[in-house]
Design an enzyme around this catalytic site. Structure first.
Site, mmCIF file in Angstrom:
data_model
loop_
_atom_site.group_PDB
_atom_site.id
_atom_site.type_symbol
_atom_site.label_atom_id
_atom_site.label_comp_id
_atom_site.label_asym_id
_atom_site.label_seq_id
_atom_site.Cartn_x
_atom_site.Cartn_y
_atom_site.Cartn_z
ATOM 1 N N ARG A 23 3.966 109.998 39.369
ATOM 2 C CA ARG A 23 3.244 108.691 39.405
ATOM 3 C C ARG A 23 3.849 107.693 38.415
ATOM 4 O O ARG A 23 3.701 106.487 38.549
ATOM 5 C CB ARG A 23 1.768 108.939 39.044
ATOM 6 C CG ARG A 23 1.028 109.858 39.993
ATOM 7 C CD ARG A 23 -0.307 110.287 39.386
ATOM 8 N NE ARG A 23 -0.086 111.016 38.138
ATOM 9 C CZ ARG A 23 -1.082 111.346 37.295
ATOM 10 N NH1 ARG A 23 -2.334 110.991 37.555
ATOM 11 N NH2 ARG A 23 -0.815 112.021 36.185
ATOM 12 N N GLN A 47 -8.106 95.133 13.969
ATOM 13 C CA GLN A 47 -7.783 94.056 14.921
ATOM 14 C C GLN A 47 -6.562 94.440 15.732
ATOM 15 O O GLN A 47 -5.639 95.058 15.211
ATOM 16 C CB GLN A 47 -7.512 92.757 14.126
ATOM 17 C CG GLN A 47 -7.306 91.505 14.979
ATOM 18 C CD GLN A 47 -7.201 90.240 14.150
ATOM 19 O OE1 GLN A 47 -7.967 90.032 13.188
ATOM 20 N NE2 GLN A 47 -6.269 89.369 14.490
ATOM 21 N N ASP A 48 -6.588 94.105 17.036
ATOM 22 C CA ASP A 48 -5.423 94.266 17.916
ATOM 23 C C ASP A 48 -4.933 92.877 18.290
ATOM 24 O O ASP A 48 -5.738 92.002 18.618
ATOM 25 C CB ASP A 48 -5.816 94.989 19.224
ATOM 26 C CG ASP A 48 -5.747 96.507 19.083
ATOM 27 O OD1 ASP A 48 -6.091 97.201 20.061
ATOM 28 O OD2 ASP A 48 -5.368 96.994 18.001
ATOM 29 N N ASN A 49 -3.640 92.692 18.239
ATOM 30 C CA ASN A 49 -3.040 91.401 18.634
ATOM 31 C C ASN A 49 -2.041 91.614 19.762
ATOM 32 O O ASN A 49 -1.448 92.693 19.882
ATOM 33 C CB ASN A 49 -2.329 90.756 17.431
ATOM 34 C CG ASN A 49 -3.299 90.402 16.316
ATOM 35 O OD1 ASN A 49 -4.465 90.085 16.559
ATOM 36 N ND2 ASN A 49 -2.822 90.458 15.077
ATOM 37 N N ARG A 59 9.552 85.067 15.623
ATOM 38 C CA ARG A 59 8.268 84.862 14.949
ATOM 39 C C ARG A 59 8.356 85.565 13.596
ATOM 40 O O ARG A 59 8.589 86.761 13.530
ATOM 41 C CB ARG A 59 7.112 85.456 15.766
ATOM 42 C CG ARG A 59 6.880 84.773 17.117
ATOM 43 C CD ARG A 59 5.710 85.372 17.845
ATOM 44 N NE ARG A 59 5.551 84.859 19.207
ATOM 45 C CZ ARG A 59 4.508 84.127 19.592
ATOM 46 N NH1 ARG A 59 3.546 83.816 18.725
ATOM 47 N NH2 ARG A 59 4.399 83.693 20.845
ATOM 48 N N HIS A 62 6.214 86.877 8.488
ATOM 49 C CA HIS A 62 4.824 86.567 8.137
ATOM 50 C C HIS A 62 4.167 87.631 7.261
ATOM 51 O O HIS A 62 4.430 88.826 7.377
ATOM 52 C CB HIS A 62 4.007 86.419 9.426
ATOM 53 C CG HIS A 62 4.489 85.300 10.271
ATOM 54 N ND1 HIS A 62 4.213 85.201 11.614
ATOM 55 C CD2 HIS A 62 5.249 84.210 9.986
ATOM 56 C CE1 HIS A 62 4.779 84.108 12.111
ATOM 57 N NE2 HIS A 62 5.422 83.475 11.129
ATOM 58 N N LYS A 71 0.540 96.868 9.635
ATOM 59 C CA LYS A 71 0.722 96.586 11.072
ATOM 60 C C LYS A 71 1.395 97.769 11.763
ATOM 61 O O LYS A 71 2.356 98.335 11.256
ATOM 62 C CB LYS A 71 1.583 95.325 11.264
ATOM 63 C CG LYS A 71 0.918 94.066 10.726
ATOM 64 C CD LYS A 71 1.840 92.882 10.658
ATOM 65 C CE LYS A 71 1.200 91.760 9.850
ATOM 66 N NZ LYS A 71 2.143 90.662 9.564
ATOM 67 N N TYR A 131 0.163 94.664 18.482
ATOM 68 C CA TYR A 131 0.128 95.314 17.173
ATOM 69 C C TYR A 131 -1.303 95.365 16.635
ATOM 70 O O TYR A 131 -2.096 94.462 16.866
ATOM 71 C CB TYR A 131 1.070 94.628 16.166
ATOM 72 C CG TYR A 131 0.948 93.137 16.076
ATOM 73 C CD1 TYR A 131 1.495 92.311 17.052
ATOM 74 C CD2 TYR A 131 0.286 92.544 15.022
ATOM 75 C CE1 TYR A 131 1.382 90.940 16.983
ATOM 76 C CE2 TYR A 131 0.173 91.174 14.924
ATOM 77 C CZ TYR A 131 0.719 90.368 15.917
ATOM 78 O OH TYR A 131 0.608 89.005 15.841
ATOM 79 N N LYS A 167 5.630 76.089 11.680
ATOM 80 C CA LYS A 167 5.339 76.873 10.455
ATOM 81 C C LYS A 167 6.551 77.695 10.045
ATOM 82 O O LYS A 167 6.913 77.740 8.863
ATOM 83 C CB LYS A 167 4.143 77.795 10.753
ATOM 84 C CG LYS A 167 3.735 78.706 9.625
ATOM 85 C CD LYS A 167 2.508 79.546 9.996
ATOM 86 C CE LYS A 167 2.865 80.683 10.947
ATOM 87 N NZ LYS A 167 1.757 81.641 11.151
ATOM 88 N N ASP A 168 7.201 78.305 10.997
ATOM 89 C CA ASP A 168 8.322 79.197 10.670
ATOM 90 C C ASP A 168 9.580 78.415 10.324
ATOM 91 O O ASP A 168 10.444 78.901 9.589
ATOM 92 C CB ASP A 168 8.575 80.174 11.814
ATOM 93 C CG ASP A 168 7.411 81.149 11.963
ATOM 94 O OD1 ASP A 168 7.365 81.878 12.972
ATOM 95 O OD2 ASP A 168 6.530 81.162 11.065
HETATM 96 C C1 LIG Z 1 -1.987 85.838 13.800
HETATM 97 C C2 LIG Z 1 -3.196 85.206 14.440
HETATM 98 C C3 LIG Z 1 -3.121 83.942 14.988
HETATM 99 N N1 LIG Z 1 -4.215 83.398 15.566
HETATM 100 C C4 LIG Z 1 -4.112 82.037 16.165
HETATM 101 C C5 LIG Z 1 -3.653 80.970 15.201
HETATM 102 C C6 LIG Z 1 -2.805 80.055 16.047
HETATM 103 O O1 LIG Z 1 -3.645 79.066 16.665
HETATM 104 C C7 LIG Z 1 -2.251 80.934 17.162
HETATM 105 C C8 LIG Z 1 -0.801 81.341 16.929
HETATM 106 O O2 LIG Z 1 -0.724 81.852 15.605
HETATM 107 P P1 LIG Z 1 0.691 82.105 14.979
HETATM 108 O O3 LIG Z 1 1.634 81.011 15.351
HETATM 109 O O4 LIG Z 1 0.490 82.422 13.499
HETATM 110 O O5 LIG Z 1 1.166 83.431 15.753
HETATM 111 P P2 LIG Z 1 2.456 84.317 15.400
HETATM 112 O O6 LIG Z 1 3.597 83.424 14.974
HETATM 113 O O7 LIG Z 1 2.646 85.221 16.530
HETATM 114 O O8 LIG Z 1 1.995 85.134 14.112
HETATM 115 C C9 LIG Z 1 2.183 86.525 14.060
HETATM 116 O O9 LIG Z 1 3.570 86.758 13.836
HETATM 117 C C10 LIG Z 1 3.889 88.145 13.676
HETATM 118 C C11 LIG Z 1 5.372 88.281 13.393
HETATM 119 C C12 LIG Z 1 3.060 88.804 12.640
HETATM 120 O O10 LIG Z 1 3.521 89.608 11.824
HETATM 121 C C13 LIG Z 1 1.590 88.546 12.727
HETATM 122 O O11 LIG Z 1 0.915 89.045 11.581
HETATM 123 C C14 LIG Z 1 1.316 87.071 12.917
HETATM 124 O O12 LIG Z 1 1.623 86.368 11.716
HETATM 125 O O13 LIG Z 1 -3.081 82.119 17.163
HETATM 126 C C15 LIG Z 1 -5.433 84.057 15.612
HETATM 127 O O14 LIG Z 1 -6.445 83.529 16.144
HETATM 128 N N2 LIG Z 1 -5.515 85.308 15.063
HETATM 129 C C16 LIG Z 1 -4.441 85.913 14.473
HETATM 130 O O15 LIG Z 1 -4.565 87.082 14.003
#
Ligand SMILES: Cc1cn([C@H]2C[C@H](O)[C@@H](COP(=O)(O)OP(=O)(O)O[C@H]3O[C@@H](C)C(=O)[C@@H](O)[C@H]3O)O2)c(=O)[nH]c1=O
Length: 181
Positions: A23, A47-49, A59, A62, A71, A131, A167-168
């Site tokens: 499968r 938290q899960d992202n 990206r 951070h 993470k 993550y 930001k970056d």
């Molecule tokens: C990171 C994060 C962002 N956000 C929101 C804020 C913003 O409006 C939108 C995008 O946020 P960012 O541009 O900071 O997303 P991003 O650049 O993907 O930030 C992430 O980068 C990677 C490499 C990491 O290591 C993470 O910890 C986190 O910093 O999402 C949340 O609601 N919760 C979260 O935990």
């Protein structure tokens, strides 16, 4: 699951046990008891992202100056070059970085404890990164270290200027960043 040491103690690659049959495949992407008992990694994730990025997006790097986050990073679509930088002033590996390819294909995960800056470069046409974090997002407490900080000299597999958030683009060099003792 298998734990693979990296050049920085405390940062590990994890290879899951993948079950394949006619499968497709199955694997446990996270199991707290196995992480603790078999890998020796004790972490409570809150938290899960999930982010999706196009090729050449970078990206990072951070970290959160408050509520520093451990993470556990994996890729479910495509391939990234995932980087962790030790920004703990008291660490013997302060200012050192490690980088590994994580992909939907290799199913490898990177465990990065709190105290590190994290970033990734997307190598495939698209990459979806998932993550788990050990503390909550702290808006206003997030900080960026410059991805091409000459003191870090991270060897990104990059062929053209990356796609960065505002930001970056304005990240700090490590030597002037607000970091962990
Ligand atoms: C990171 C994060 C962002 N956000 C929101 C804020 C913003 O409006 C939108 C995008 O946020 P960012 O541009 O900071 O997303 P991003 O650049 O993907 O930030 C992430 O980068 C990677 C490499 C990491 O290591 C993470 O910890 C986190 O910093 O999402 C949340 O609601 N919760 C979260 O935990």
């Amino acid at each position: 699951m298998k734990l693979i040491s990296t050049e920085i103690s405390d940062v590990y690659l994890i290879e899951p046990q993948v079950f394949t049959d006619s499968r497709g495949f199955f694997f446990e992407s996270y199991n707290q008891q196995k992480f603790t008992d078999e890998l020796g990694i004790t972490a409570d994730f809150v938290q899960d992202n999930h982010s999706a990025s196009q090729k050449n997006v970078l990206r990072g790097l951070h970290y959160q100056i408050i509520q520093p986050q451990g993470k556990l990073v994996r890729v479910v679509v495509g391939t990234i070059f995932d980087v962790a930088v030790d920004i703990r002033k008291s660490s013997p590996t302060f200012g050192q970085w490690i980088g590994y390819e994580l992909s939907a294909e290799n199913k490898r995960q990177l465990w990065i404890p709190a105290g590190f800056a994290h970033g990734f470069l997307v190598i495939s046409q698209v990459a979806e990164v998932i993550y788990k974090t050990t503390d909550y997002y702290a808006p206003g407490g997030d900080r960026t270290i410059l991805w091409n900080d000459p003191d870090l000299a991270i060897d990104w597999p990059i062929k053209e200027p990356p796609i960065l958030s505002a930001k970056d683009t304005n990240g700090q060099p490590l030597k002037s960043a607000q970091i962990y003792e």
